[in-house]
Design a protein around this motif. Structure first.
Motif, PDB file in Angstrom:
ATOM      1  N   THR A   2       0.823  -1.196   0.000  1.00 41.84           N
ATOM      2  CA  THR A   2       0.000   0.000   0.000  1.00 41.84           C
ATOM      3  C   THR A   2       0.865   1.257   0.000  1.00 41.84           C
ATOM      4  N   GLY A   3       0.201   2.366  -0.125  1.00 39.19           N
ATOM      5  CA  GLY A   3       0.852   3.669  -0.082  1.00 39.19           C
ATOM      6  C   GLY A   3      -0.212   4.739   0.044  1.00 39.19           C
ATOM      7  N   LEU A  75      -1.058 -10.372  -4.521  1.00 37.81           N
ATOM      8  CA  LEU A  75      -1.010  -9.639  -3.256  1.00 37.81           C
ATOM      9  C   LEU A  75      -2.213  -8.712  -3.137  1.00 37.81           C
ATOM     10  N   LEU A  76      -2.467  -8.249  -1.937  1.00 34.86           N
ATOM     11  CA  LEU A  76      -3.427  -7.156  -1.758  1.00 34.86           C
ATOM     12  C   LEU A  76      -2.666  -5.873  -2.049  1.00 34.86           C
ATOM     13  N   VAL A  99      -4.140 -13.260   6.493  1.00 35.29           N
ATOM     14  CA  VAL A  99      -2.833 -13.011   7.082  1.00 35.29           C
ATOM     15  C   VAL A  99      -2.237 -11.824   6.335  1.00 35.29           C
ATOM     16  N   LEU A 100      -1.904 -10.779   7.081  1.00 35.22           N
ATOM     17  CA  LEU A 100      -1.374  -9.567   6.469  1.00 35.22           C
ATOM     18  C   LEU A 100       0.085  -9.355   6.847  1.00 35.22           C
ATOM     19  N   MET A 121      -1.544   0.906   8.538  1.00 41.11           N
ATOM     20  CA  MET A 121      -2.306   0.987   9.789  1.00 41.11           C
ATOM     21  C   MET A 121      -3.764   1.364   9.505  1.00 41.11           C
ATOM     22  N   SER A 122      -3.976   2.218   8.510  1.00 45.29           N
ATOM     23  CA  SER A 122      -5.349   2.570   8.110  1.00 45.29           C
ATOM     24  C   SER A 122      -6.096   1.338   7.615  1.00 45.29           C
ATOM     25  N   ILE A 123      -5.390   0.482   6.893  1.00 45.36           N
ATOM     26  CA  ILE A 123      -5.994  -0.760   6.424  1.00 45.36           C
ATOM     27  C   ILE A 123      -6.391  -1.626   7.618  1.00 45.36           C
TER      28      ILE A 123
END
Length: 130
Positions: A2-3, A75-76, A99-100, A121-123
């Motif tokens: 993510t970003g 991937l997510l 599982v992240l 963390m937002s995710i």
């Protein structure tokens, strides 16, 4: 992966480190993207990878054939909202356990890699609300 913005995610997907992660993806997923897994057509995934048998030159030659779409398939990937929406869709199709791991740091910019911790963390916060 993510970003804060989609551009940050795209930059990470183009990085050598992120592409090296694709060596853990099973050969059958590579085939869906019109590619042969560099470690063979029967490669089943991370459980088949023996990192100490690969030297730097071999890994670097393997990552040249990794399309971003392959990583996005395995991937997510996306901004926090995109990832949360994708997980919600997977949940609606029967996902029970997830599982992240924050692999967003796998990019050339240390600053952007560390900054990706906040979107991750937002995710996590968003997934708790699902």
């Amino acid at each position: 992966m993510t970003g804060r913005r989609r551009d940050d995610v795209a930059q990470t997907l183009r990085s050598t480190a992120a592409k090296a992660l694709a060596l853990n993806i099973p050969a059958e997923v590579w085939v869906k993207h019109g590619r042969q897994h560099p470690l063979g057509p029967d490669f089943a995934g991370a459980q088949d990878l023996i990192p100490q048998t690969l030297d730097e030159a071999t890994v670097l030659s393997c990552v040249n054939s990794v399309p971003a779409a392959l990583l996005e398939d395995a991937l997510l990937v996306g901004t926090p909202d995109e990832v949360i929406d994708h997980v919600a869709e997977l949940r609606d199709h029967g996902l029970r356990h997830l599982v992240l791991s924050n692999v967003s740091i796998l990019q050339p910019s240390l600053r952007k890699g560390l900054a990706a911790t906040m979107p991750f963390m937002s995710i996590l916060r968003g997934l708790r609300k699902l």
